[in-house]
Design an enzyme around this catalytic site. Structure first.
Site, PDB file in Angstrom:
ATOM      1  N   LYS A 115      22.109  31.335   3.719  1.00 44.13           N
ATOM      2  CA  LYS A 115      20.929  32.222   3.964  1.00 44.13           C
ATOM      3  C   LYS A 115      20.252  32.528   2.650  1.00 44.13           C
ATOM      4  O   LYS A 115      19.190  32.837   2.642  1.00 44.13           O
ATOM      5  CB  LYS A 115      21.537  33.276   4.368  1.00 44.13           C
ATOM      6  N   LYS A 142      26.917  23.777   0.842  1.00 46.64           N
ATOM      7  CA  LYS A 142      27.084  24.795   2.429  1.00 46.64           C
ATOM      8  C   LYS A 142      25.572  25.219   2.502  1.00 46.64           C
ATOM      9  O   LYS A 142      24.749  25.442   1.649  1.00 46.64           O
ATOM     10  CB  LYS A 142      27.996  25.714   2.024  1.00 46.64           C
ATOM     11  N   LYS A 201      30.442  32.813  -7.160  1.00 43.37           N
ATOM     12  CA  LYS A 201      29.426  33.853  -6.988  1.00 43.37           C
ATOM     13  C   LYS A 201      29.039  34.492  -8.414  1.00 43.37           C
ATOM     14  O   LYS A 201      27.797  34.870  -8.517  1.00 43.37           O
ATOM     15  CB  LYS A 201      29.668  34.749  -6.026  1.00 43.37           C
TER      16      LYS A 201
END
Length: 340
Positions: A205, A202, A119
């Site tokens: 969102k 993956k 991240k």
């Protein structure tokens, strides 16, 4: 093997940051409902709003996203009488226990957490301390309820392993058996639903393109269009699961079908032997619409009455605090913190 000292209890949560996707439904919410309905464990589910603010959130959007996740839980079949459902920030014991665990957790453990590296990317120095330390809060989320089982995706398994390390070190350091060593629960097809445009990533969102994902709020035409445009290879479906090796996009669509239908990938291939994508994609879209439309309609109905969602979350938080407060109180006692 289950530790008989602790009530079998499941805990998990979903972060309210961005809209919910098919990946959230198949990989998490659907499983939560199945666990609740099996009635072999107490079930506690939260909207993890404290985790959401590890990166900046617009306050109004965070309010809306929190209610949307709660609506998705409820619309999918989570019963607020049979399960405890609440948003994390209404139970202050989460943050309090997280500080205790910050003082137990070793920096070396945190530095091995791969999700922070993913991240933060090359800009780690500019990230918040919260983003770095959130696995400690996740451990507090779990252990605050003496949870014995934690349903997670493969990418979150490392955090449950860290939780076990924290529990074991706390118990060892203070010579108590206060916290269980929770087990990660990873099972079934499509636990990790992948991106429709890149089968190696993956479904997220926060992906760059809305075409990468199926949103729980998408209408039937949008779902059909997204599956029609999903990336695939030229070859038709194979006859066996082994034939999906090296074909990430094909494997992803087969596993999504399997999870929606509640069958094994091998049975999907048996139902559609050698099918081309022009046949399989519409069948998959039809199944997705059939499954998701009732959830989407109920979510819309619930979101139209935010006061009722807030009432249910507040009631759930009250129930959660009844479990959490004695655990935190005992933790303070063990650590030696003076309480009036």
């Amino acid at each position: 093997m289950r530790d008989a000292r602790f009530t079998p209890r499941v805990f998990s949560g979903i972060k309210p940051s961005g809209g919910l996707t098919l990946g959230n439904y198949l990989g998490a919410i659907k499983r939560f409902v199945q666990t609740q309905d099996a009635a072999t464990h107490e079930t506690i589910y939260c909207v993890a709003d404290l985790h959401a603010i590890t990166v900046w959130q617009d306050p109004k959007e965070l309010h809306a996203a929190t209610r949307e996740v709660a609506a998705a839980f409820l619309a999918s079949g989570i019963d607020p009488e049979r399960s405890v459902l609440f948003n994390q920030s209404q139970v202050s014991q989460h943050a309090e226990l997280a500080w205790i665990f910050n003082c137990v957790t070793r920096l070396g453990w945190m530095n091995r957490m791969t999700q922070f590296k993913e991240k933060a990317g090359k800009n780690a120095e500019a990230q918040s301390l919260g983003l770095y330390a959130y696995p400690s809060l996740m451990a507090a989320d779990i252990l605050l309820y003496h949870a014995t089982h934690v349903p997670v995706g493969e990418d979150q398994k490392q955090h449950v392993e860290l939780t076990r390390d924290i529990a074991a070190k706390f118990n060892h350091d203070y010579k108590v058996d206060l916290f269980p060593l929770p087990e990660p629960v990873i099972e079934g097809p499509a636990m990790r639903v992948m991106n429709l445009r890149d089968g190696t990533r993956k479904m997220s969102k926060s992906g760059e393109s809305d075409m990468e994902r199926i949103n729980l709020t998408d209408d039937a035409d949008t779902i059909l269009r997204k599956f029609q445009k999903a990336r695939t290879d030229p070859a038709p479906l194979p006859e066996t699961v082994e034939g999906l090796q090296g074909r990430p996009e094909a494997r992803n669509l087969v596993e999504i079908y399997a999870a929606l239908a509640g069958i094994a990938p091998a049975e999907v291939l048996a139902r559609h032997p050698g099918a081309g994508w022009g046949t399989f994609k519409p069948a998959l879209a039809e199944l997705a619409v059939e499954t998701l439309s009732p959830v989407s309609r109920e979510m819309a109905r619930l979101m139209a009455d935010p006061a009722e969602i807030d009432r249910l979350l507040a009631r759930g938080a009250e129930r959660a605090r009844a479990i959490a407060a004695p655990v935190l109180s005992r933790t303070y006692e063990v650590v030696g913190l003076l309480r009036g």
